[in-house]
Design a protein around this motif. Structure first.
Motif, PDB file in Angstrom:
ATOM      1  N   LEU A   6     -15.581  27.893  49.333  1.00 43.80           N
ATOM      2  CA  LEU A   6     -16.981  27.712  48.967  1.00 43.80           C
ATOM      3  C   LEU A   6     -17.849  28.455  49.963  1.00 43.80           C
ATOM      4  O   LEU A   6     -17.700  28.286  51.170  1.00 43.80           O
ATOM      5  N   LEU A   7     -18.749  29.259  49.439  1.00 42.36           N
ATOM      6  CA  LEU A   7     -19.734  29.943  50.267  1.00 42.36           C
ATOM      7  C   LEU A   7     -21.076  29.279  49.990  1.00 42.36           C
ATOM      8  O   LEU A   7     -21.540  29.252  48.847  1.00 42.36           O
ATOM      9  N   ILE A   8     -21.651  28.702  51.034  1.00 39.08           N
ATOM     10  CA  ILE A   8     -22.878  27.918  50.868  1.00 39.08           C
ATOM     11  C   ILE A   8     -23.928  28.422  51.869  1.00 39.08           C
ATOM     12  O   ILE A   8     -23.655  28.519  53.058  1.00 39.08           O
ATOM     13  N   ALA A   9     -25.102  28.799  51.349  1.00 37.97           N
ATOM     14  CA  ALA A   9     -26.200  29.270  52.193  1.00 37.97           C
ATOM     15  C   ALA A   9     -26.950  28.061  52.732  1.00 37.97           C
ATOM     16  O   ALA A   9     -27.142  27.078  52.038  1.00 37.97           O
ATOM     17  N   GLY A  10     -27.387  28.172  53.966  1.00 40.73           N
ATOM     18  CA  GLY A  10     -28.144  27.071  54.549  1.00 40.73           C
ATOM     19  C   GLY A  10     -27.736  26.854  55.987  1.00 40.73           C
ATOM     20  O   GLY A  10     -27.063  27.681  56.573  1.00 40.73           O
ATOM     21  N   PRO A  11     -28.122  25.772  56.546  1.00 43.75           N
ATOM     22  CA  PRO A  11     -28.734  24.572  55.982  1.00 43.75           C
ATOM     23  C   PRO A  11     -30.252  24.710  55.823  1.00 43.75           C
ATOM     24  O   PRO A  11     -30.909  25.430  56.562  1.00 43.75           O
ATOM     25  N   PHE A  12     -30.759  23.981  54.849  1.00 36.58           N
ATOM     26  CA  PHE A  12     -32.190  23.877  54.606  1.00 36.58           C
ATOM     27  C   PHE A  12     -32.572  22.412  54.829  1.00 36.58           C
ATOM     28  O   PHE A  12     -31.970  21.521  54.240  1.00 36.58           O
ATOM     29  N   PRO A  13     -33.579  22.153  55.649  1.00 36.84           N
ATOM     30  CA  PRO A  13     -33.864  20.778  56.060  1.00 36.84           C
ATOM     31  C   PRO A  13     -34.536  19.911  54.988  1.00 36.84           C
ATOM     32  O   PRO A  13     -34.419  18.696  55.035  1.00 36.84           O
ATOM     33  N   THR A  14     -35.240  20.521  54.040  1.00 39.87           N
ATOM     34  CA  THR A  14     -35.947  19.721  53.040  1.00 39.87           C
ATOM     35  C   THR A  14     -35.550  20.152  51.639  1.00 39.87           C
ATOM     36  O   THR A  14     -35.150  21.298  51.409  1.00 39.87           O
ATOM     37  N   LEU A  15     -35.718  19.244  50.711  1.00 39.48           N
ATOM     38  CA  LEU A  15     -35.401  19.524  49.323  1.00 39.48           C
ATOM     39  C   LEU A  15     -36.349  20.573  48.743  1.00 39.48           C
ATOM     40  O   LEU A  15     -35.923  21.447  47.969  1.00 39.48           O
ATOM     41  N   SER A  16     -37.616  20.547  49.140  1.00 33.16           N
ATOM     42  CA  SER A  16     -38.573  21.531  48.610  1.00 33.16           C
ATOM     43  C   SER A  16     -38.229  22.945  49.085  1.00 33.16           C
ATOM     44  O   SER A  16     -38.331  23.901  48.316  1.00 33.16           O
ATOM     45  N   LEU A  17     -37.780  23.087  50.327  1.00 33.19           N
ATOM     46  CA  LEU A  17     -37.401  24.404  50.836  1.00 33.19           C
ATOM     47  C   LEU A  17     -36.150  24.931  50.137  1.00 33.19           C
ATOM     48  O   LEU A  17     -36.079  26.100  49.774  1.00 33.19           O
ATOM     49  N   VAL A  18     -35.175  24.077  49.919  1.00 35.69           N
ATOM     50  CA  VAL A  18     -33.948  24.523  49.255  1.00 35.69           C
ATOM     51  C   VAL A  18     -34.229  24.877  47.793  1.00 35.69           C
ATOM     52  O   VAL A  18     -33.647  25.810  47.249  1.00 35.69           O
ATOM     53  N   GLN A  19     -35.158  24.151  47.152  1.00 34.74           N
ATOM     54  CA  GLN A  19     -35.512  24.491  45.772  1.00 34.74           C
ATOM     55  C   GLN A  19     -36.217  25.838  45.699  1.00 34.74           C
ATOM     56  O   GLN A  19     -36.000  26.617  44.772  1.00 34.74           O
ATOM     57  N   PHE A  20     -37.061  26.138  46.686  1.00 33.58           N
ATOM     58  CA  PHE A  20     -37.714  27.448  46.749  1.00 33.58           C
ATOM     59  C   PHE A  20     -36.671  28.551  46.914  1.00 33.58           C
ATOM     60  O   PHE A  20     -36.705  29.563  46.213  1.00 33.58           O
ATOM     61  N   GLN A  21     -35.745  28.352  47.839  1.00 34.88           N
ATOM     62  CA  GLN A  21     -34.701  29.349  48.075  1.00 34.88           C
ATOM     63  C   GLN A  21     -33.747  29.459  46.885  1.00 34.88           C
ATOM     64  O   GLN A  21     -33.188  30.523  46.627  1.00 34.88           O
ATOM     65  N   GLN A  22     -33.577  28.377  46.142  1.00 34.73           N
ATOM     66  CA  GLN A  22     -32.715  28.397  44.952  1.00 34.73           C
ATOM     67  C   GLN A  22     -33.279  29.372  43.910  1.00 34.73           C
ATOM     68  O   GLN A  22     -32.518  30.017  43.188  1.00 34.73           O
ATOM     69  N   GLN A  23     -34.589  29.486  43.836  1.00 36.56           N
ATOM     70  CA  GLN A  23     -35.221  30.431  42.919  1.00 36.56           C
ATOM     71  C   GLN A  23     -35.206  31.855  43.469  1.00 36.56           C
ATOM     72  O   GLN A  23     -35.108  32.820  42.725  1.00 36.56           O
ATOM     73  N   ARG A  24     -35.278  31.982  44.783  1.00 34.87           N
ATOM     74  CA  ARG A  24     -35.410  33.292  45.433  1.00 34.87           C
ATOM     75  C   ARG A  24     -34.066  34.011  45.617  1.00 34.87           C
ATOM     76  O   ARG A  24     -33.979  35.224  45.432  1.00 34.87           O
ATOM     77  N   LEU A  25     -33.039  33.271  45.990  1.00 29.88           N
ATOM     78  CA  LEU A  25     -31.749  33.882  46.317  1.00 29.88           C
ATOM     79  C   LEU A  25     -31.107  34.687  45.185  1.00 29.88           C
ATOM     80  O   LEU A  25     -30.581  35.766  45.448  1.00 29.88           O
ATOM     81  N   PRO A  26     -31.105  34.233  43.929  1.00 36.90           N
ATOM     82  CA  PRO A  26     -30.486  35.054  42.884  1.00 36.90           C
ATOM     83  C   PRO A  26     -31.129  36.430  42.753  1.00 36.90           C
ATOM     84  O   PRO A  26     -30.444  37.423  42.503  1.00 36.90           O
ATOM     85  N   GLN A  27     -32.441  36.501  42.945  1.00 38.77           N
ATOM     86  CA  GLN A  27     -33.131  37.791  42.870  1.00 38.77           C
ATOM     87  C   GLN A  27     -32.722  38.688  44.029  1.00 38.77           C
ATOM     88  O   GLN A  27     -32.479  39.883  43.853  1.00 38.77           O
ATOM     89  N   ILE A  28     -32.638  38.124  45.216  1.00 38.73           N
ATOM     90  CA  ILE A  28     -32.288  38.902  46.408  1.00 38.73           C
ATOM     91  C   ILE A  28     -30.848  39.407  46.333  1.00 38.73           C
ATOM     92  O   ILE A  28     -30.557  40.556  46.658  1.00 38.73           O
ATOM     93  N   LEU A  29     -29.926  38.540  45.883  1.00 39.73           N
ATOM     94  CA  LEU A  29     -28.507  38.891  45.859  1.00 39.73           C
ATOM     95  C   LEU A  29     -28.070  39.556  44.556  1.00 39.73           C
ATOM     96  O   LEU A  29     -26.923  39.965  44.428  1.00 39.73           O
ATOM     97  N   GLY A  30     -28.962  39.642  43.587  1.00 39.97           N
ATOM     98  CA  GLY A  30     -28.620  40.269  42.314  1.00 39.97           C
ATOM     99  C   GLY A  30     -27.691  39.420  41.461  1.00 39.97           C
ATOM    100  O   GLY A  30     -26.847  39.951  40.744  1.00 39.97           O
ATOM    101  N   LEU A  31     -27.845  38.105  41.528  1.00 38.45           N
ATOM    102  CA  LEU A  31     -27.012  37.195  40.744  1.00 38.45           C
ATOM    103  C   LEU A  31     -27.759  36.777  39.491  1.00 38.45           C
ATOM    104  O   LEU A  31     -28.974  36.586  39.507  1.00 38.45           O
TER     105      LEU A  31
END
Length: 158
Positions: free
Chosen positions: A122-147
């Protein structure tokens, strides 16, 4: 009549071509497929999935994947991560980790066991301390990584 005969011939040719492709597959592809197939057959047959030839069996560093899925209303003291991928080999996980490193993301690569008792990486990005921050990154990461697939939020393992 000829249509049925043609269909039977196509099915036989397709099966034969899959057989040939399977026998000619390189070992780095064939071995994980064989092991996964054995575990699935044992699981479907209701047999014990414990295997003595597995060097990781009983290893305390391997955790179950389901233990990382956050429950509703998770604790605020918990840190979160984003699942980048679940890979059959460590080499595949390392290749994906290079993308995270290139984009300045922290990550953790851990060995997990799924519900069929199959070991994955398992490859897991993080840690993110808050749920709101991880939700923001959840939307951003696919665009950055081309997923193209949406990424899952998981509890970040300690």
């Amino acid at each position: 009549m000829f249509a049925k005969l043609g269909l039977v011939i196509l099915i036989v040719l397709f099966g034969a071509s899959l057989f040939v492709a399977g026998t000619m597959a390189p070992e780095n592809i064939a071995d994980p497929v064989r092991e996964t197939g054995k575990k699935i057959v044992n699981w479907l047959g209701g047999q014990d999935t414990e295997q003595t030839d597995n060097p990781h069996q009983g290893d305390s560093t391997i955790i179950t994947y389901s233990s990382l899925i956050p429950a509703a209303g998770s604790s605020e003291n918990q840190s979160y991560g984003i699942q980048i991928g679940l890979y059959a080999t460590q080499k595949e996980a390392d290749t994906a980790a290079l993308q995270l490193t290139a984009n300045n993301y922290d990550f953790k690569e851990i060995q997990v066991r799924d519900k069929l008792d199959i070991e994955r990486y398992l490859l897991i990005a993080g840690p993110f301390p808050t749920l709101s921050l991880v939700q923001f990154q959840q939307q951003r990461l696919p665009q950055i990584l081309g997923l193209s697939a949406p990424l899952n939020i998981l509890l970040f393992p300690q």
